[in-house]
Design an enzyme around this catalytic site. Sequence first.
Site, PDB file in Angstrom:
ATOM      1  CE  LYS A 290      -4.448   1.877   1.807  1.00 31.49           C
ATOM      2  NZ  LYS A 290      -5.109   1.489   3.504  1.00 31.49           N
ATOM      3  CD  GLU A 377     -19.467  -3.128   8.943  1.00 30.14           C
ATOM      4  OE1 GLU A 377     -18.442  -2.517   8.466  1.00 30.14           O
ATOM      5  OE2 GLU A 377     -19.964  -3.866   8.696  1.00 30.14           O
ATOM      6  NE  ARG A 405     -21.588  -3.603   4.508  1.00 33.62           N
ATOM      7  CZ  ARG A 405     -20.783  -3.956   4.023  1.00 33.62           C
ATOM      8  NH1 ARG A 405     -19.353  -3.558   4.901  1.00 33.62           N
ATOM      9  NH2 ARG A 405     -20.761  -5.065   3.199  1.00 33.62           N
TER      10      ARG A 405
END
Length: 629
Positions: A290, A377, A405
């Site tokens: 990244k 979640e 969610r």
Amino acid sequence: MNPSPLLDIIDTPQDLRRLEKKQLPQVAAELREFLLDSVGKTGGHFASNLGAVELTVALHYVYDTPEDHLVWDVGHQSYPHKILTGRKNQMHTMRQYGGLAGFPKRSESEYDAFGVGHSSTSIGAALGMAVADKQLGNNRRSVAIIGDGAMTAGQAFEALNCAGDMDVDLLVILNDNEMSISPNVGALPKYLASNVVRDMHGLLSTIKAQSSKVLDKLPGAMELAQKVENKIKTLAGEAEHAKQSLSLFENFGFRYTGPVDGHNVENLVDVLKDLRGRKGPQLLHVITKKGNGYKLAENDPVKYHAVAKLPSEVPAPEVKPAAAKPTYTQVFGQWLCDQAAADERLVAITPAMREGSGLVEFEQQFPDRYFDVGIAEQHAVTFAGGLACEGIKPVVAIYSTFLQRAYDQLVHDVALQNLPVLFAIDRAGIVGADGPTHAGLYDLSFLRCVPNMIIAAPSDENECRLLLSTCYQTNSPSAVRYPRGTGTGATVSDGLETVEIGKGIIRREGEKIAVIAFGSMVAPSLTAADKLNATVADMRFVKPIDEELIVRLARSHDYIVTAEENAEQGGAGSAVLEVLAKHGICKPVLLLGVEDKVTEHGDPKKLLADLGLNAEAVEKRIGGWIETV
């Protein structure tokens, strides 16, 4: 000298495919430089895009997009994809009003196969496309590109479980950079980061790929290769859990390839060409970094996940900034630390949003009471319910859009059992550049109908702290929803005072017009009321709502206006209408909220003005409405 001679002639992937494979490293280098310049001017998601440049080039070089489907998970890494698919000259509009969206968007381009913004949807969507193409007789290919952070979510494994048992051509690319927005958590990332798994499986993949070309020509070679492979598996699996880990994806029915260097574009092309011709579910494990190519982002991918604008690699002279108003997120983070110091039962839970939800300081001060459960979640809410059953006081820090969610868990696992879980709901209302996938416009509507729920909406920073303290002290499920960014600049108390639940207050006394305002809409309502000489009530609570105050205002005023930064349907305004109907009061009522449409991305001030929810628009809408009733 032209710094990007190859990228300049690429408007679509068809142009890219006309190049020779040996030219692709230069394309990737030019694309990375373009990306650095572009994001440096507009801001946006940064480190994740730098890490996906070579993979994106290879995918569009091998696959026949847009006929073939590329489904990007979340979409943080989709900027190189946009640059190669006809939007290079629009990148200066990224995440701006009327410009390019920060995520793939079907209405924006035929190359955006599936609209995304939330995590872990790519495998299920790509599987649906693959099944549809099979049923329709189309010879297309579907590819899901998912990061190792998103792979930790249950929805990704639900899709893997389904796809692995189906006779369908699907490629899942696991882009493994050991990060989501923050460093990954949980057992799966540890497995993926295991040197044993990476090295041994990579060696096995190399042996298989190379030996398939020659084994049938050498007497006894196949038997020898099988012995070598078995020996490597034995070495890699001296611990039982290591043996099981090596076959994780194969056990889901996927043929595993990798790990592969995600920054070697020519090798990626060779691997993808081979995989495109294979039948059945395939998984390619790609290792990337990244922030690759920009040292500041490589060294701190959390900080440079998204940037307002690109900083110089040479640090500028340090200038002491003027004191800024605290954001609501910072107010929450400070309250959380203070409340935890006062009550050792408090624990904090986040679904992979440590920085965004303001939990960095809490983790540092109370590491044993901090739980980052990953992009999960549903689990976060049920986990909180289990803690609450045993006398712990959980605070779930979650964005409004991500609470969607976990709705079933909120209802079934918390509310129906009346468990004292506090939901600190950040990013309520319009969020700006991230657009409709991240807008928090539905929480009041979907929470209001849930039994036992207490819902509070603070009008400024100090009210935020007051209402957090108040809801924390209850023995019921509760939610405090607050917007992104700063508020009015109210002085914030350092205490843990509480207020009476279900009671609002009058912020301004006026005549004829009563504005019943909720949360962030109190401030613009007060500004508008100064010109209209209207009364303004800060309701504080959406549920239980202050019926006595509503009735009193309705009987003493000619016109009633409700104001909320939430969908009009089923929201706080609807609650006011229900109270008026219950008491048989018939007065003209104007609901000010977000009408039934998908909002856009852009500057929040511009969006609120367009929605008729800034102070000027509120004044005009009320004045114009009164003239017609």
